[in-house]
Design an enzyme around this catalytic site. Structure first.
Site, short mmCIF file in Angstrom:
data_model
loop_
_atom_site.label_atom_id
_atom_site.label_comp_id
_atom_site.label_asym_id
_atom_site.label_seq_id
_atom_site.Cartn_x
_atom_site.Cartn_y
_atom_site.Cartn_z
N THR A 25 0.85 -1.19 0.00
CA THR A 25 0.00 0.00 0.00
C THR A 25 0.88 1.24 0.00
OG1 THR A 25 -1.61 1.32 1.21
CG2 THR A 25 -0.23 -0.11 2.54
N GLU A 63 -4.86 -3.13 4.06
CA GLU A 63 -4.55 -3.82 5.32
C GLU A 63 -5.71 -4.68 5.83
OE1 GLU A 63 -3.80 -0.73 4.53
OE2 GLU A 63 -1.97 0.00 5.51
N LYS A 90 -6.06 10.74 -2.36
CA LYS A 90 -6.49 9.59 -3.19
C LYS A 90 -7.23 10.08 -4.43
CE LYS A 90 -7.54 4.82 -2.44
NZ LYS A 90 -8.29 3.79 -1.74
N TRP A 118 -3.17 6.37 -4.80
CA TRP A 118 -2.61 7.27 -3.80
C TRP A 118 -1.57 8.23 -4.38
CZ3 TRP A 118 -5.23 7.70 0.40
CH2 TRP A 118 -5.87 6.60 0.97
P1 AMP Z 1 -6.34 1.26 -0.03
O1 AMP Z 1 -5.48 0.65 1.00
O2 AMP Z 1 -5.59 1.80 -1.19
O3 AMP Z 1 -7.47 0.36 -0.41
O4 AMP Z 1 -7.02 2.55 0.62
C1 AMP Z 1 -7.78 2.49 1.78
C2 AMP Z 1 -8.24 3.88 2.14
O5 AMP Z 1 -9.10 4.40 1.12
C3 AMP Z 1 -9.06 3.97 3.40
O6 AMP Z 1 -8.26 3.99 4.56
C4 AMP Z 1 -9.80 5.28 3.17
O7 AMP Z 1 -8.97 6.39 3.45
C5 AMP Z 1 -10.08 5.24 1.69
N1 AMP Z 1 -11.40 4.65 1.45
C6 AMP Z 1 -11.69 3.39 1.08
N2 AMP Z 1 -13.02 3.23 0.92
C7 AMP Z 1 -13.60 4.41 1.21
C8 AMP Z 1 -14.94 4.89 1.25
N3 AMP Z 1 -15.97 4.12 0.91
N4 AMP Z 1 -15.14 6.17 1.62
C9 AMP Z 1 -14.10 6.98 1.94
N5 AMP Z 1 -12.82 6.59 1.91
C10 AMP Z 1 -12.56 5.32 1.56
#
Ligand code: AMP
Length: 543
Positions: free
Chosen positions: A188, A333, A440, A445
């Site tokens: 990540t 995670e 994001k 990211w």
């Molecule tokens: P990743 O590890 O790249 O899947 O990113 C995870 C992060 O994306 C989370 O900790 C949030 O900050 C953001 N995220 C994922 N789903 C949502 C959602 N439905 N609404 C807002 N933020 C989200």
């Protein structure tokens, strides 16, 4: 004295998912739009045989249990064969995001010490460039047949995927081992500093697949036709290749053809009923269907997550196209599922508007993941729907640590997500902010620190802060807040141009604004919360 149950102990292994799918739903189709441009039709039985052949080929190449095997590939049947062939034989499948900056790809491959890397045709140029920087990689395999192998390549010992498969007989038994063995690893970049590897186990992956398929989670069944738009390098396409094997449904893979028209045609031609992806990708599809006056004939529901799903998108899908949207929250995670927006019996009497408001939240916990919110002192906050705190989780498919990093990320046995949320008395969680310093955009990211470091190298800049600014297409885009050096003259356009060649083009900030002073916290860090608040209505020129 305790009495023990007398049930068979069968370790929860990823190979068992494929064995089940091949044996009980062998003729159910796996359809892929290939990078080569054509359509390819396979089925679970064929994926079963070819994955076993791949396991044999990897053993012949000298791979041993625990070795990491990288993939730089789009969604397709060969990628899924690698998922199963690698993990099933006790190797560790390492999916890598090809959209990262090349140096970052090399850094990740080196950190994971990948021994073999599988590459899709149109990603080969990246690997050719990076090969000298990746000393642990002993073999690069191009995911195509002999006819599509390049005549000239910078990699003299480049291997051909179909040749590897053809050389094996498939007489291979999946080995049995401890279900806690590493199955796959996904890095990540949604954290500050270097990317971090989350290592999923066989047990966590199979349990996650059970939960993902539940009616109140992704709700998938044998009669579904699932098109995972979410890439297989984003947390294993949210676990869909595993959950689909469990329920034995048809899968449709779009390759890298993700524009609205290509997706719509695939949805219609293959009678897709269910899908999943980040909000940005759906905008292209919705624009295409709206502007061409089209209707979906089989598409019934989609899970949208990875970034906050705009309420307007939910309404459009549901009111204009009859497609149910399930808003989900998760993380690399967390394998990734954490919460989903689903109703309870008590909501039956609520008005449509009340239900819609509730389902705009990120939702309630799926069994297997518990959550809590805590304040700055680590004190647990009430579930009143108003108190906002740091969201922490724990559960069967939540990381306990990162690959190659000794320091535990856990706080009091819980994993701090870096998200800020409220939880209401019924357990519905809503993300209100983010404490981690990242942006994001379209599901990918962007590191604030990387952007700040670039601008701090500009002679006219005294201090620079990168913050997320709301964008209707990309969800968030970077905005630079800059304090000029005394007497220095520089324009926003000059600062933006300064990023050229220093970061991937898609990460270039959309705008820069000048301020006299940047607010700081008591510990001297840039007060991002205050900055985000101050610029929450800033109109980006790219909107
Ligand atoms: P990743 O590890 O790249 O899947 O990113 C995870 C992060 O994306 C989370 O900790 C949030 O900050 C953001 N995220 C994922 N789903 C949502 C959602 N439905 N609404 C807002 N933020 C989200």
């Amino acid at each position: 004295m305790s009495l023990m149950g007398q049930m068979m102990h069968m370790p929860l292994l990823i190979s068992s998912l494929l064995t089940h799918a091949a044996r009980h739903n062998g003729d159910t189709e796996i359809v892929s739009k290939r990078v080569e441009g054509d359509m390819h039709r396979s089925n679970w039985a064929e994926v079963g045989v070819r994955s076993r052949k791949l396991a044999q080929a990897l053993a012949r190449l000298g791979c041993e249990q625990g070795d990491r095997i990288g993939t730089l590939a789009w969604n397709g049947y060969r990628h899924m064969e690698i998922y199963y062939g690698v993990s099933g034989s006790g190797l560790v499948c390492h999916t890598i995001n090809p959209r990262l900056f090349p140096q970052q790809v090399a850094w990740i491959v080196n950190d994971a010490q990948d021994k073999v890397v599988f590459v899709d045709l149109n990603i080969l140029p990246l690997v050719e460039k990076l090969a000298p920087m990746m000393p642990t990689v002993k073999h690069v395999v191009l995911m195509c047949d002999r006819a599509n192998m390049p005549r000239e390549t910078a990699l003299p010992s480049l291997l051909c995927y179909e040749d590897l498969i053809a050389a094996e007989d498939g007489a291979y038994e999946w080995p049995t081992f401890d279900e806690n063995t590493a199955a796959s690893i996904c890095y990540t970049s949604g954290t500050t500093g270097n990317p971090k590897g989350a290592i999923y186990s066989h047990r966590s992956t199979v349990l996650h697949a059970f939960a993902a398929a539940l009616p109140d989670a992704m709700c998938i069944k044998a009669t579904d036709v699932i098109l995972p738009v979410v890439p297989m390098f984003h947390v294993n396409a949210w676990g869909l290749p595993y959950a689909a094997a469990m329920v034995g449904c048809k899968l449709v893979f779009p390759g890298h053809h993700l524009d609205g028209a290509s997706l719509f045609n695939l949805f219609e031609e293959e009678k897709v009923t269910m899908s999943a992806g980040v909000p940005t990708i759906w905008l292209g599809l919705l624009n295409h269907v709206k502007s061409n006056n089209l209707k979906f004939s089989t598409f019934k529901s989609t899970v949208i997550g990875g970034a906050a799903c705009p309420p307007a998108m939910i309404r459009t899908f549901e009111n204009d196209f009859g497609v149910e949207v399930v808003h989900a929250w998760g993380m690399t995670e967390l394998s990734p599922l954490g919460t989903l927006g689903r109703l309870k019996t008590k909501h039956a009497s609520w008005s449509t508007e009340q239900k819609q408001k509730l389902l705009e939240k990120q939702g309630k916990s799926v069994f297997g993941v518990d959550m809590r919110i805590v304040d700055a002192d680590g004190q647990v906050l009430p579930w009143d729907g108003k108190s906002a705190g740091d969201l922490e989780v724990r559960g069967h498919w939540v990381v306990s640590g990162y690959f190659n990093i000794d320091k535990s990320p856990l706080h009091d046995g819980w994993f701090p997500t870096g998200d800020v949320a409220t939880i209401d008395p019924d357990g519905y969680m809503q993300i209100t902010d983010r404490s981690k310093d990242v942006i994001k955009s379209g599901g990918e990211w962007i590191s604030s620190i990387d952007l700040e470091n670039v601008l701090m190298g500009h002679p006219a800049v005294h201090e620079a802060a990168a913050i997320a600014c709301v964008h209707p297409k990309w969800d968030e885009r970077p905005l630079m807040v800059v304090v000029k050096k005394p007497g220095a003259e520089v324009t926003a356009a000059e600062l933006i141009a300064f990023f050229d060649g220093k970061i991937p083009k898609w990460q270039t900030p959309d705008d820069a604004v000048f301020v006299d002073e940047i607010p700081h916290t008591a510990t001297g860090k840039i007060y991002k919360l205050k900055l985000r608040e101050a610029f929450k209505d800033h109109k980006l020129p790219t909107v």
